[in-house]
Design an enzyme around this catalytic site. Structure first.
Site, PDB file in Angstrom:
ATOM      1  N   ARG A  66       0.831  -1.212   0.000  1.00 40.56           N
ATOM      2  CA  ARG A  66       0.000   0.000   0.000  1.00 40.56           C
ATOM      3  C   ARG A  66       0.864   1.261   0.000  1.00 40.56           C
ATOM      4  O   ARG A  66       0.447   2.305  -0.522  1.00 40.56           O
ATOM      5  CB  ARG A  66      -0.983   0.006   1.172  1.00 40.56           C
ATOM      6  CG  ARG A  66      -2.032   1.114   1.042  1.00 40.56           C
ATOM      7  CD  ARG A  66      -3.119   1.038   2.103  1.00 40.56           C
ATOM      8  NE  ARG A  66      -4.237   0.198   1.743  1.00 40.56           N
ATOM      9  CZ  ARG A  66      -5.335   0.626   1.116  1.00 40.56           C
ATOM     10  NH1 ARG A  66      -5.439   1.897   0.739  1.00 40.56           N
ATOM     11  NH2 ARG A  66      -6.327  -0.192   0.853  1.00 40.56           N
TER      12      ARG A  66
ATOM     13  N   THR B 143      -6.510  -4.462  -0.378  1.00 44.19           N
ATOM     14  CA  THR B 143      -5.758  -4.797  -1.586  1.00 44.19           C
ATOM     15  C   THR B 143      -5.590  -6.303  -1.747  1.00 44.19           C
ATOM     16  O   THR B 143      -5.205  -6.773  -2.812  1.00 44.19           O
ATOM     17  CB  THR B 143      -4.384  -4.112  -1.576  1.00 44.19           C
ATOM     18  OG1 THR B 143      -3.702  -4.404  -0.350  1.00 44.19           O
ATOM     19  CG2 THR B 143      -4.558  -2.603  -1.684  1.00 44.19           C
TER      20      THR B 143
ATOM     21  N   GLU C 262      -9.359   6.003   7.736  1.00 46.58           N
ATOM     22  CA  GLU C 262      -7.924   6.208   7.544  1.00 46.58           C
ATOM     23  C   GLU C 262      -7.543   7.466   6.772  1.00 46.58           C
ATOM     24  O   GLU C 262      -6.572   8.142   7.153  1.00 46.58           O
ATOM     25  CB  GLU C 262      -7.339   4.982   6.827  1.00 46.58           C
ATOM     26  CG  GLU C 262      -7.375   3.724   7.658  1.00 46.58           C
ATOM     27  CD  GLU C 262      -6.900   2.513   6.870  1.00 46.58           C
ATOM     28  OE1 GLU C 262      -5.927   1.889   7.289  1.00 46.58           O
ATOM     29  OE2 GLU C 262      -7.520   2.214   5.825  1.00 46.58           O
TER      30      GLU C 262
END
Length: 775
Positions: free
Chosen positions: A325, A456, A726
Site C-alpha cells: 500500500r 488490496t 484512515e
C-alpha cells in the site's frame, strides 16, 4: 448486488441516515459505564496470565530457562511453555514465523518465552521476574540500513512502474535527489491488549478478545488448540481503540489466554501492562525513502524513481500488504509519466511491525509531499501551485499500477479550501513575518490526499450481517465489523433503521460474534461501513420483501405502493404500524430473519503483473496548516488548521467530523512528537507515557476548522457515502510541510533535511544545516 435505496422522498420523511446521530455508546463512554473486557464480571475461578521474556537479550540462543522459582512463587497455578501447545505454535496471519511462545531462539527484546498463570494478575506479573536464563546473546540488527547491508529481509523486494525512467533522466535538464526518513508510531490505544477465555464442557472455547479481526483470532486459537474453527467462538462488544494494532496482533494474547484455560480447565484472562504492551507489540513501519526526480521548467514531473526501505521487525506479519500500500500511495494526488517504485522489506531484531491507521499509505504520501516541497524550492514556484500543476487530470489519469482515476474531485475541492482558508493572503503574511523575525519563523502548507478504498487482498472485500425482526417490531442486528470507538455500530444501525423506516432506538445492535456471522474480514482498510452497511442493508431488504409479500396477500395492496417510513407501513389501502405488520407476519408464519452478504464489485488486482483495479474508489481531502517554529529551541506550535474532506454523502456527519479531526491529530503526532527509540542492545527505551509523547489537548490548534465536501460517491456504495477511518490521517502532512516551509525560509533555494517526526531535535538539526548554508 448492491441493494437499492428506498424510493421514499426525503422531503416527506425524516431519515435515519445522513443525520448527526450520537454514538451508540457515547453516554456510556463519558459516564464510565461502557463495559470493556477488563470491566466484565469475572467467572468464578478466573485465573490471570502474564507473559515472561528475557530482559537481557534482543537476539540470541537460549540454552536453558530455569522456571523453578517461578512455579514456586505465591499464587502461581501453572507456567506455560511451548511444550504445552497441542497444535500450531504460531499466531501469524501471513507466512508464519510468529511463535506464540518462543522456544530456543530470541529475535527481539520482549519475545514471549513463557507465560505465568496465577490466582491474581499481580502474582503472575511478579512471578515472571523470577526466571533465570542461560544463553548466548548476539549483536542485534536494529536499523533498516544495517539489515540491507546484511541482506536480511522478511519478504522479497517488490516494485513496479511504467515508461522509460532511465531515458527520461538521461534527457532531462533538471533533476534532484533526496532522502526522507519517517519514524514508526505506537498505537497507544486506551485499552491495551486483553483477552478472556472460558473453556466449554466438550472442549469448546469462548474467547472475549479486544480485536479488530474476530475470525482471525478464532482461526489462530483453533489451530493452536488443534480443534476445528467451529469449536471456538470469539466475541467483541467494543474496543478501547485499535488503530490497526489489534488487527493481527491481538491473536497472540487470545491464544495464551485460551491455552491457559485448556491447561487449567478454568477461565483465564490476560491483560498486558502498558509497558509490556509497548515492548511486545508492533508499530507503524518506519521507512527511509530515497527518490530521484526529473522535471521540466514549469515544475511538472517527468520521471520519478522512488525506493522505500522499511524496517519490518523480526517477522513478516502484515508487512507484505502494508508495504504494497505504500507503493499504491507513493503518487498521492500526482501524475508521474515515467516512474519506478520499489519496496524493500527488511528484517531487524525489533518487534514485528504491523498495521497502523493508513496501512502504509501515510509513508507513501509523505514521500510524495516531500517531492512536491522540494520541487517548489528548486523551481522557486509556490508549493501549492506546484501541487496543482502535477495533479491527475484529463489525459493524465492513470496510476502507476494501472487504475484510471475516474472520480477526481481534487481541483474543485482544493480551490474551495484555498478560498475559504485565505491561503494566498496568509502566505504573504507569513513571508512578511519572516522578513522581520530571525528567531521565530512561520510556515504554511496546503496539501491534498487521494486514498484508495478497499482491501488490496481482494478476497477480504466481503462482509456478512444477521438481522432479526421480532414480533413487536423491534430489530436485532449483528454484523462482522468491530466497534473500536469509530461509530461503526451506530452507522450500521442507522442503515437498518432507515431500511425499515424506524426510529434508531428500535434497532438493537449486539456484540460481534463469530457464531452469528462467520468468516468475517478485519475491521480495517477504512471499509467497515462500506462492507457491513451493505451486508446489513441486503438482509433488511430480504426481510422487507417477505413482509411486503405478506401485506399484499392480506390486503390486496399494490406492491409498488408500499412505503416503510416514520414507524409505519403505508400502501394504497391504508397504513399500519411496523409493529403490527411484524406481528401479522409472525402469525402468518413469515420468516423475519435474514443473513445478508456483500462483496465489493469491480475490484481485481494481479500482483505479479502489477495491474488491475485494487480500489473501488478514492477518498479525497485537503488541509491547510500554519505553524510557528522557534529556531533557537526547535519548539513548534500549530497556529491554525483548515480541513475540507470528502466523505461522499456522509451517513453521520458528526461522527465523520470526529473521525477526521481525531485522525488529523493522530497523524500530527506521528509527524511531530511521537518518537520511538531503541538502545544499542535492542531495548525499547520509549515504552511508557513518560518517554513517549502523544498529542494532548494543548497540541490541538486553537483555530481548527473542519468541513465536509458536499457530494455523492459516484460509485454505488452504502447510501453514496465514502470511507472516513484512515484517509484523514494523511491530512497531517500539511503540518509537516508547513514546518518544512518555515525552516526553508531561513535560506531560499536550499532544501532542509527535515525528517519525521519533526521533534525539536529534528527541527534543530535542519535549522543548523540551513544556518551553515547561510554562512
Amino acid at each position: 448486488m448492491n441493494a437499492p435505496e428506498s424510493e421514499t422522498s426525503e422531503a416527506a420523511v425524516e431519515r435515519a441516515v445522513h443525520r448527526s446521530t450520537p454514538h451508540d455508546s457515547a453516554v456510556l463512554h463519558v459516564t464510565g459505564r461502557a463495559v470493556y473486557i477488563d470491566d466484565m464480571v469475572e467467572p468464578t475461578g478466573t485465573l490471570h496470565l502474564a507473559p515472561g521474556f528475557c530482559p537481557d537479550m534482543a537476539r540470541g540462543r537460549i540454552r536453558d530457562i530455569d522456571l523453578s522459582r517461578v512455579r514456586q512463587a505465591p499464587g502461581v497455578v501453572a507456567v506455560l511453555t511451548a511444550a504445552d501447545i497441542p497444535g500450531r505454535n504460531d499466531w501469524s496471519t501471513s507466512i508464519g514465523g510468529d511463535p506464540i511462545i518462543a522456544e530456543n531462539e530470541v529475535e527481539f527484546w520482549g519475545e514471549v518465552l513463557f507465560c505465568v498463570v496465577a490466582e491474581t494478575r499481580d502474582a503472575a506479573r511478579r512471578a515472571t521476574r523470577l526466571a533465570l536464563f542461560e544463553g548466548e546473546a548476539e549483536p542485534p540488527v536494529l536499523t533498516a540500513e544495517e539489515a540491507k547491508a546484511k541482506g536480511l529481509r522478511v519478504l522479497d523486494d517488490y516494485g513496479y512502474g511504467r515508461g522509460d525512467v532511465a531515458r527520461s533522466f538521461a534527457s532531462a535538464q533538471r533533476r534532484f535527489d533526496g532522502v526522507i526518513r519517517n519514524g514508526g508510531q505506537e498505537h497507544f490505544y486506551l485499552e491495551g491488549q486483553v483477552a478472556l477465555a472460558i473453556p466449554g464442557e466438550t472442549g469448546d472455547m469462548h474467547v472475549y478478545s479486544s480485536t479488530q479481526h474476530p475470525s482471525e483470532v478464532q482461526h489462530c486459537v483453533a489451530h493452536m488448540l488443534g480443534v476445528p474453527n467451529a469449536m471456538v467462538t470469539v466475541e467483541v462488544r467494543r474496543m478501547g481503540g485499535g488503530f490497526g494494532g489489534k488487527e493481527s496482533q491481538a491473536s497472540q494474547w487470545a491464544c495464551l489466554a485460551a491455552l491457559g484455560a485448556r491447561v487449567t480447565g478454568r477461565p483465564c484472562k490476560l491483560r498486558l501492562d502498558r509497558d509490556d504492551d509497548m515492548v511486545m507489540t508492533g508499530k507503524r513501519h518506519d521507512m527511509t525513502t530515497a527518490f530521484s526526480v526529473a522535471y521540466d521548467s514549469s515544475g511538472k514531473i517527468l520521471a520519478a524513481d522512488i525506493d522505500f526501505m522499511a524496517r519490518c521487525g523480526y517477522s513478516a506479519d502484515l508487512s507484505g500488504g502494508v508495504n504494497d500500500r505504500t507503493l499504491f500511495h507513493a503518487d498521492n494526488a500526482y501524475f508521474y509519466p515515467n516512474v519506478a517504485l520499489k519496496s524493500e522489506r527488511l528484517k531487524t531484531n525489533t518487534v514485528t511491525n504491523t498495521a497502523f491507521r493508513g496501512f502504509g499509505g501515510p509513508q507513501g504520501i509523505l514521500a510524495a509531499e516531500r517531492i512536491m516541497d522540494t520541487l517548489a524550492i528548486v523551481t522557486g514556484i509556490d508549493p501549492l501551485e506546484i501541487r496543482k500543476r502535477n495533479f491527475y487530470g484529463p489525459g493524465r489519469d492513470v496510476t502507476p499500477y494501472g487504475q484510471k482515476v475516474e472520480d477526481n474531485i481534487l481541483p474543485e475541492l482544493i480551490a474551495d479550501l484555498e478560498r475559504s482558508c485565505d491561503y494566498a493572503k496568509r502566505r504573504q503574511e507569513c513571508r512578511a513575518f519572516n522578513s522581520k523575525n530571525r528567531i521565530l519563523r512561520k510556515g504554511i502548507a496546503l496539501t491534498p490526499i487521494k486514498f484508495g478504498i478497499a482491501f488490496t487482498l481482494t478476497h477480504l472485500n466481503q462482509a456478512g450481517a444477521l438481522v432479526h425482526v421480532y414480533a413487536d417490531g423491534s430489530v436485532h442486528l449483528n454484523h462482522g465489523g468491530t466497534e473500536m470507538g469509530q461509530g461503526l455500530n451506530t452507522k450500521v444501525a442507522q442503515v437498518a433503521a432507515d431500511a425499515f423506516g424506524l426510529p434508531l432506538e428500535r434497532v438493537r445492535i449486539t456484540a460481534t460474534n463469530t457464531s452469528k456471522v462467520p468468516n468475517t474480514s478485519a475491521t480495517a482498510a477504512s471499509s467497515g461501513s462500506d462492507l457491513n452497511g451493505m451486508a446489513a442493508l441486503a438482509a433488511c431488504n430480504e426481510i422487507k420483501e417477505r413482509m411486503v409479500a405478506h401485506l399484499v396477500s392480506t390486503t390486496n395492496a399494490a406492491p409498488e405502493s408500499v412505503v416503510f417510513a416514520d414507524g409505519r407501513v403505508s400502501h394504497t389501502g391504508g397504513s399500519l404500524s411496523f409493529a403490527d405488520l411484524a406481528k401479522s407476519c409472525y402469525e402468518g408464519r413469515v420468516q423475519l430473519s435474514a443473513a445478508g452478504f456483500y462483496s465489493t464489485p469491480k475490484i481485481h488486482w494481479d500482483r505479479q503483473k502489477a495491474e488491475g483495479r485494487p480500489f473501488l474508489y478514492f477518498a479525497y481531502g485537503a488541509a491547510c496548516a500554519e505553524v510557528t517554529i522557534d529556531t533557537m529551541t526547535g519548539e513548534m506550535k500549530v497556529d491554525r488548521v483548515d480541513i475540507l474532506h470528502d466523505c461522499g454523502r456522509s451517513l453521520n456527519p458528526a461522527i465523520d467530523i470526529g473521525q477526521i479531526e481525531g485522525a488529523f491529530v493522530q497523524g500530527m503526532g506521528w509527524l511531530t512528537t511521537e518518537e520511538l527509540v531503541w538502545d544499542d542492545k535492542g531495548r525499547l527505551a520509549t515504552h511508557a507515557p513518560s518517554t513517549y509523547k502523544i498529542p494532548t489537548a494543548s497540541d490541538v490548534p486553537a483555530i481548527f476548522n473542519t468541513r465536509l465536501w458536499d457530494g455523492d460517491n459516484r460509485e454505488e456504495t452504502i447510501h453514496s457515502s465514502k470511507a472516513v477511518g484512515e484517509p484523514p490521517l494523511m491530512l497531517a502532512c500539511s503540518v509537516f510541510s508547513a514546518i518544512f516551509d518555515a525552516v526553508a525560509s531561513l535560506k531560499p533555494g536550499v532544501v532542509p533535511p527535515l525528517d519525521a517526526p519533526a521533534t525539536p531535535e529534528s527541527i534543530m538539526r535542519a535549522v543548523a544545516f540551513m544556518r551553515r548554508s547561510e554562512a
